[in-house]
Design a protein around this motif. Structure first.
Motif, mmCIF file in Angstrom:
data_model
loop_
_atom_site.group_PDB
_atom_site.id
_atom_site.type_symbol
_atom_site.label_atom_id
_atom_site.label_comp_id
_atom_site.label_asym_id
_atom_site.label_seq_id
_atom_site.Cartn_x
_atom_site.Cartn_y
_atom_site.Cartn_z
ATOM 1 N N VAL A 308 0.824 -1.219 0.000
ATOM 2 C CA VAL A 308 0.000 0.000 0.000
ATOM 3 C C VAL A 308 0.860 1.272 0.000
ATOM 4 O O VAL A 308 0.422 2.312 -0.504
ATOM 5 C CB VAL A 308 -0.993 -0.021 1.187
ATOM 6 C CG1 VAL A 308 -0.252 0.111 2.519
ATOM 7 C CG2 VAL A 308 -2.055 1.055 1.022
ATOM 8 N N ALA A 309 2.085 1.203 0.533
ATOM 9 C CA ALA A 309 2.961 2.381 0.510
ATOM 10 C C ALA A 309 3.254 2.822 -0.917
ATOM 11 O O ALA A 309 3.598 3.979 -1.164
ATOM 12 C CB ALA A 309 4.260 2.083 1.262
ATOM 13 N N GLU A 310 3.107 1.894 -1.872
ATOM 14 C CA GLU A 310 3.394 2.191 -3.288
ATOM 15 C C GLU A 310 2.109 2.287 -4.104
ATOM 16 O O GLU A 310 2.088 1.938 -5.294
ATOM 17 C CB GLU A 310 4.269 1.089 -3.872
ATOM 18 C CG GLU A 310 5.582 0.912 -3.152
ATOM 19 C CD GLU A 310 6.332 -0.314 -3.664
ATOM 20 O OE1 GLU A 310 7.471 -0.140 -4.119
ATOM 21 O OE2 GLU A 310 5.762 -1.421 -3.612
ATOM 22 N N VAL A 311 1.051 2.767 -3.499
ATOM 23 C CA VAL A 311 -0.246 2.734 -4.172
ATOM 24 C C VAL A 311 -0.251 3.611 -5.437
ATOM 25 O O VAL A 311 -0.884 3.273 -6.439
ATOM 26 C CB VAL A 311 -1.379 3.111 -3.190
ATOM 27 C CG1 VAL A 311 -1.257 4.537 -2.708
ATOM 28 C CG2 VAL A 311 -2.744 2.858 -3.794
ATOM 29 N N GLY A 312 0.501 4.729 -5.403
ATOM 30 C CA GLY A 312 0.585 5.575 -6.604
ATOM 31 C C GLY A 312 1.203 4.802 -7.761
ATOM 32 O O GLY A 312 0.729 4.869 -8.909
ATOM 33 N N VAL A 326 -4.034 -5.489 -10.989
ATOM 34 C CA VAL A 326 -3.018 -4.980 -10.058
ATOM 35 C C VAL A 326 -3.622 -5.016 -8.655
ATOM 36 O O VAL A 326 -4.726 -4.502 -8.450
ATOM 37 C CB VAL A 326 -2.614 -3.546 -10.430
ATOM 38 C CG1 VAL A 326 -1.650 -2.976 -9.401
ATOM 39 C CG2 VAL A 326 -1.997 -3.512 -11.828
ATOM 40 N N VAL A 327 -2.915 -5.646 -7.725
ATOM 41 C CA VAL A 327 -3.456 -5.800 -6.366
ATOM 42 C C VAL A 327 -2.564 -5.063 -5.384
ATOM 43 O O VAL A 327 -1.336 -5.187 -5.417
ATOM 44 C CB VAL A 327 -3.566 -7.297 -5.989
ATOM 45 C CG1 VAL A 327 -4.132 -7.438 -4.564
ATOM 46 C CG2 VAL A 327 -4.464 -8.035 -6.973
ATOM 47 N N VAL A 328 -3.192 -4.294 -4.506
ATOM 48 C CA VAL A 328 -2.495 -3.564 -3.449
ATOM 49 C C VAL A 328 -2.652 -4.364 -2.156
ATOM 50 O O VAL A 328 -3.775 -4.721 -1.775
ATOM 51 C CB VAL A 328 -3.087 -2.153 -3.268
ATOM 52 C CG1 VAL A 328 -2.456 -1.438 -2.086
ATOM 53 C CG2 VAL A 328 -2.898 -1.340 -4.558
#
Ligand SMILES: [Zn+2]
Ligand SMILES: [Zn+2]
Length: 331
Positions: A308-312, A326-328
């Motif tokens: 989630v830290a790389e959601v962008g 793409v899965v968060v």
């Protein structure tokens, strides 16, 4: 009442982590600790425009807290159905919870959703999944399997004897339709899939499609059923033109309009155009069986996972046109 940081999509493809406080579950509610959330085409507009609600509606997680009287145990794993359906209206009573006449909310659209660390949901929209299915794979039960399977159920209302299929658009919905159609119809029913992206066409071909560039759709032989997963007027109109007599177009991708010339397009040819919206909650049980039987095939739909830290970055990958689902994930 946990307070935690959640990524808010603030518009212009920017993400800002903000503190969110989650209320204690009321009677009939549970608080889900999110472990995985699949990114969806319908999140694209939120990424561009921004939203005050935390996005994400393809959620898998585990129950962290329950309201008074809950029957779901804390620690149970499962997925959340997007729509807070009422369970009482005529449509819910006949099982069509996807077209509830009195739904109270949509997860990730007007209720804080699965990109956040928690999701407060109604207990009735929680569907338990055992720990033989990892959380990212469990999210495939939702839009990928559920929405696609329902689109084919809609098609079967018109054509119970489908012998050929055309899918417009090889984004996540189109790929979901392709995979579910392969599972349902076996290897002998030809499934043509169109797109403009060479990457997506190659991906579809690797999953058993006959790829067709979007400019060449008029070369496809007439089909029993076309499913529009592109949302584009031009693709829908091209799909109608490829329907055989008695065929059906199922519109499953939201988007633009469709003009019909009723006499030739519908009456003389007895074709049908049907919408297909999400899926009935009760479909989850059958789709879980299919997921267990065809686990490796369905797992191939997920091409990327991000913390989630790389959601962008997850969204940029999704928007690149070079990804499946793409899965968060969240630890
Ligand atoms: Zn979705
Ligand atoms: Zn209802």
């Amino acid at each position: 009442m946990p307070i935690a940081e959640a990524p808010r999509l603030i518009g212009n493809e920017q993400v800002s982590f903000v503190p969110i406080s989650y209320p204690d579950p009321a009677p009939g509610q549970i608080l889900l600790r999110v472990r995985a959330n699949a990114v969806c085409g319908s999140d694209r507009e939120i990424f561009a425009q921004g939203s005050d609600t935390i996005a994400g509606h393809e959620v898998a997680g585990e129950v962290a807290a329950v309201g008074p009287g809950a029957t779901v145990p804390i620690g149970a794993r499962g997925v959340a159905f997007l729509m807070a359906y009422c369970g009482r209206c005529r449509n819910c009573q006949r099982g069509a919870t996807n077209v509830c006449l009195d739904k109270s909310g949509d997860l990730g659209f007007n209720r804080d959703g699965g990109l956040g660390p928690f999701a407060l949901i109604d207990e009735r929209v929680f569907f338990p999944v055992d720990d033989d299915i990892p959380f990212p794979l469990a999210t495939m039960l939702l839009d990928v399997m559920g929405t696609s399977g329902h689109a084919m159920d809609r098609a079967s209302l018109v054509r119970p004897d489908i012998e050929s299929l055309y899918v417009a658009g090889a984004g996540p919905v189109g790929i979901g339709v392709l995979v579910m159609a392969r599972i349902r119809f076996g290897p002998d029913v030809p499934i043509r899939v169109s797109d403009v992206s060479p990457w997506r066409l190659e991906f579809a071909e690797s999953l058993g499609a006959r790829p067709v560039h979007a400019d060449r759709v008029d070369s496809i032989p007439l089909v029993d059923v076309a499913i529009d997963a592109s949302g584009r007027t031009s693709a829908r109109e091209a799909a109608v033109a490829r329907l055989a007599k008695g065929g059906a177009l199922i519109c499953v991708g939201h988007g633009q309009d469709l003009r019909l010339d009723v006499s030739p397009d519908l009456i003389a040819t007895e074709r049908a155009v049907l919408g297909s919206e999400y899926f009935p909650f009760a479909d989850l049980a059958h789709n879980l069986t299919l997921l267990r039987e065809h686990r490796d095939t369905i797992a191939r739909v997920i091409t990327h996972t991000y913390d989630v830290a790389e959601v962008g970055e997850a969204f940029r990958t999704f928007l690149s046109g070079q990804s499946g689902k793409v899965v968060v994930t969240q630890a």
